[in-house]
Design a protein around this motif. Sequence first.
Motif, PDB file in Angstrom:
ATOM      1  N   ASP A 125      83.391  79.601   5.674  1.00 56.54           N
ATOM      2  CA  ASP A 125      84.207  79.865   6.862  1.00 56.54           C
ATOM      3  C   ASP A 125      85.138  81.047   6.634  1.00 56.54           C
TER       4      ASP A 125
ATOM      5  N   GLU B 259      75.571  80.842   7.611  1.00 58.78           N
ATOM      6  CA  GLU B 259      75.506  79.425   7.958  1.00 58.78           C
ATOM      7  C   GLU B 259      74.474  78.770   7.057  1.00 58.78           C
TER       8      GLU B 259
ATOM      9  N   TRP C  84      72.487  71.657   4.204  1.00 62.69           N
ATOM     10  CA  TRP C  84      72.543  71.102   2.864  1.00 62.69           C
ATOM     11  C   TRP C  84      72.094  69.639   2.857  1.00 62.69           C
TER      12      TRP C  84
ATOM     13  N   GLN D  78      81.919  74.842   2.347  1.00 68.85           N
ATOM     14  CA  GLN D  78      82.072  75.158   3.764  1.00 68.85           C
ATOM     15  C   GLN D  78      83.346  75.974   4.007  1.00 68.85           C
ATOM     16  N   THR D  79      84.390  75.633   3.296  1.00 68.39           N
ATOM     17  CA  THR D  79      85.651  76.387   3.430  1.00 68.39           C
ATOM     18  C   THR D  79      85.452  77.836   2.993  1.00 68.39           C
TER      19      THR D  79
END
Length: 364
Positions: free
Chosen positions: A313, A325, A328, A309-310
Amino acid sequence: MQIGKSLRTRIREKHQRYGNHIQKWIQGLLIFLMIGMTLCMMREVSKIQGDARVVNYAGILRGGTQRMVKLEIAGKGDNDLEKYLDDIFDGLLHGGGKYRLTSLKDEDYQQYLELQYNYWKLLKKKIETIKRQGYGQTDLISMSETYFHLADDTVTAAELYTQKCATRISQLERALSVVMVLIVCSMIQQSIEEVMLMKSNKDLKKKAYIDLHTGLPNKSRCEELLMDRENLSEGDDKAVMIFDLNGLKRVNDTLGHLAGDTLIANFANALRSSIPEYYFVGRYGGDEFMAILEHTDKEKAEAVIANIQTTVDHYNEFSRQAHMEFAWGYAISSEFPEATLKVLLEQADRRMYEKKKSMKGARV
């Protein structure tokens, strides 16, 4: 285009098989030549050993006759010595005999030996006459000198013949060395071709399991791993993760398929760079990706998701392309006793769709 490529492949394989057949035929011929040359060399070596004995006994004839003449002149004739020399002549003339001598197949040698033997018979008659009538005024000395010259010619002819045989052995040895070098080179070439073929097959197999668009293992490779029937209740925990790229259809419809393909490739890079390289990451098909994490519990799985996610982003922060996006889901083997990787994937997939629904609800 694909048909043409397949045809070229078949033609190349046919030529390769034909080349391999020719190479094996040549290799077999070289081995046959090597065996034949080795047998010939063994025969020649054995023969030259016998020829050396002939040279030795031809020299004995000369020395023995010289001794016999001296004894006769001194009045001390030796019948045993004469019989000994007769036996040697018999072996040299006809082969075999008491001393198992070889009959040299050389025309010059045979002629000199025949002349020497005929003169030997004359010399023996002269010695018999001397025994009956006494030494007196005889030409035994001059006859023996003539005999010795004939004996020298015989020995020389035998030595020349032996030298010819040695030369043939030397030539055979050189030819055998060349053949052996050719065989070794052929075997080395064949080994290199086999190694290259194995490497080519390995590369082809590798390509068959690679998704060309993302560079990740494709669905075939994913399915192969998922078919492992290992009982996951035994040993360390494993986690199976599945990821779905959201909004791909919208990107394809609004920005075009090129933008959609770019988004898929970028998401694949994000997954591969975020998940430790010793874990498996593959494209399961379309906009879905999967990962298999060894020795992973829930805490480690959540840490991997957070890392992904990091990365996403960070991509969205600096990218001017389509927004990235993903949804999961994951399942850990300790949660499902007796489960297989395929079962874990099904559980992860169910959780992924629940996550996807929650994300849509949150946007509404």
